[in-house]
Design an enzyme around this catalytic site. Sequence first.
Site, mmCIF file in Angstrom:
data_model
loop_
_atom_site.group_PDB
_atom_site.id
_atom_site.type_symbol
_atom_site.label_atom_id
_atom_site.label_comp_id
_atom_site.label_asym_id
_atom_site.label_seq_id
_atom_site.Cartn_x
_atom_site.Cartn_y
_atom_site.Cartn_z
ATOM 1 N N ALA A 184 -4.502 -5.116 -2.788
ATOM 2 C CA ALA A 184 -4.855 -5.048 -1.472
ATOM 3 C C ALA A 184 -5.369 -3.464 -1.031
ATOM 4 O O ALA A 184 -5.260 -2.496 -1.891
ATOM 5 C CB ALA A 184 -3.337 -4.809 -0.811
ATOM 6 N N GLY A 185 -5.977 -3.494 0.091
ATOM 7 C CA GLY A 185 -6.738 -2.480 0.682
ATOM 8 C C GLY A 185 -7.993 -2.134 0.196
ATOM 9 O O GLY A 185 -8.577 -1.182 0.791
ATOM 10 N N GLY A 244 -5.726 -5.791 3.977
ATOM 11 C CA GLY A 244 -6.763 -6.215 4.764
ATOM 12 C C GLY A 244 -7.320 -4.928 5.563
ATOM 13 O O GLY A 244 -7.843 -4.992 6.360
ATOM 14 N N ASN A 277 -9.482 -9.769 -1.434
ATOM 15 C CA ASN A 277 -9.643 -11.197 -0.864
ATOM 16 C C ASN A 277 -10.595 -10.863 0.240
ATOM 17 O O ASN A 277 -11.744 -11.094 0.498
ATOM 18 C CB ASN A 277 -8.373 -11.884 -0.251
ATOM 19 N N THR A 278 -9.962 -10.187 1.412
ATOM 20 C CA THR A 278 -10.734 -10.151 2.760
ATOM 21 C C THR A 278 -12.064 -9.228 2.358
ATOM 22 O O THR A 278 -13.071 -9.534 3.073
ATOM 23 C CB THR A 278 -9.970 -9.365 3.709
ATOM 24 N N LYS A 337 2.024 -14.938 -8.344
ATOM 25 C CA LYS A 337 2.067 -13.344 -7.485
ATOM 26 C C LYS A 337 3.168 -13.097 -6.458
ATOM 27 O O LYS A 337 3.054 -14.204 -5.542
ATOM 28 C CB LYS A 337 0.321 -13.181 -6.805
#
Lengths: 277, 347
Positions: free
Chosen positions: A190-191, A163, A212-213, A102
């Site tokens: 992301a986001g 994040g 992830n987050t 990635k």
Amino acid sequence: MVSLYGTEIASRLLLGTARYPSPAILEEAVRRSATGIVTVSLRREMAGVKKDGDRNRGGAFFEMIRALGVRVLPNTAGCHSVEEAVLTAKMAREVFSTDWIKLEVIGHHDSLQPDVFALVEAARILIAEGFQVFPYTTEDLVVGEKLLAAGCKVLMPWCAPIGSAMGPVNPAALRAYRAAFPEVPLIVDAGIGRPSHATAVMELGYDAVLLNTAVSGAGDPAAMAEAFGQAIAAGRMAYLADPLSPRDMAVPSTPVIGKAVFDLPPDLPASTGRAVA
Amino acid sequence: MRILVKGAGVGGLAAAFALHRAGHQVTVCEKAADFSAAASWLAGGMLAPYCERESAPERVLADGLGAADWWAQAVPGSVTRAGTLVVAPARDEGELERFARRTRGFEWLDAEGVAALEPALAGRFRRGLFFREEAHLDPRRTLLALRDRLVAEGAVIRFGMEVGEAGLSPASHDCVVDCTGAAARGRLPGLRAVRGEMLMLETPEVTLSRPVRLLHPRHPLYVVPRAGGRFMVGATMIESETQGLVSARSVMELLNAAYALHPAFGEAHLAETGAGLRPAFADNLPAITGEGGQFQINGFYRHGFLLAPSIAEALAARLAKTPAPATLAPETSGPEKLGHFLQGEVA
């Protein structure tokens, strides 16, 4: 099944492995999400790992990641230049014995926006060296074209800054991106903040979601991982089921043919002909 | 019993003290010449079970509640009971809400409340969380004082000695307790190391009365006041098993966060940097393993001073074959903890 560089993947969730309360909770999250691919950051966790040894396997954390029994997609998170990203990708190949990477080249320290110019250049270099690149990019169509021209077979546009947990801030752009690259596996990266965000982008026809987050930062990461697994599956199923498009007028769900509804004076309460979705 | 404790970090010394107090004849054997190799030498020394609960399981809170009293007894005068203040920069105030949702034992403060508690931070933060019941200590002073007390009371402590050297043979002891932290990797299944980095700043321009935590989505930080105008700033958490020196990036991040807490930290002297390896199991919780005459205490992660007392007392209780003291009874600690403690025990 989604095919990424020739590998068939059953789950459409790619899960990041950073910042969980403990490796045990990470493991539980991976299990309950039923994800088939986890991403791993090498940038910081590699701090100080010897580069001379031919048996460079990283530390106990990487052993644990390998033991999860899912595919590993190493990432270049935290890299700010082409050189850094290329070097990190090579270390990743050594540590995880995979050509998958990635590719993330950060252009701005605070917003964590990708530097798309460096991204295209790094992708070109890595693909020439036999890597299979998963580029983290913006939803810019021209950048997407250049990444494909560089040899990428997968594109990973953001839906909001890393994040930020904002969810898709520009659905129209994501829709246009999907339409522009109908044959390319597209992963929203992301986001994402909530399962409903993941469902929303899957309903647009995206092939998978990487996050992830949203899981690791939740109060109960393992439960949130399972919720995301279900939300993504629901979004995919809804997309395949061809959802309705919004329209301006109410549409009755009950057939009105043969009823007197059209002759009713407008002030009478109509028990039929209500717009029931 | 004659008991040999391997390792003089916080786990080893706390175990030694609990066993000594239970009437055993204790010898501590530390491979390093002094305390500086121990992860606990670089610790923050926060006795903050409520704050830790934000990201740790309930067991950390339950078992950590008695830590301040235990240390105050073991090393009189070591514990400062002034609570913990948690603040966040204006743009990250949402982090305070999240922190508050995930724990308890706090009260909300407004800007005046923050200023009343820590005048140095007046006007800098609109809101804060105050954990009144929490405490802190100076790890180095405490370890040194506990060593002195053990020696004064007849225990033997040998630095710079390997087990097997002069009188330190396991065979001449009834029980060996391995408290060697990250050095036990490879011997203890599932034990890994989590790298941590810290700084020591020195400035007369800032006065803080208690540990202050600055929440930040990427670089959370704590500052613990020490004597002599010193401030311990910590700590990074990196899944790396390399000890090495502090990285430039980590120093930059810690200093940036300290500067965000108070600009005067920008003018402080950088008195020390340190990098250590926290020993941790997969669940980031400590455990007693072993049986018979061989035990291991390990996996304190970032909770050495907080959880060493409860683990030490649990070990002493096991060796005495008596129930743990009331503060460690199942109703306060839960079955999860007991199950964990009893790992590897023969019924």
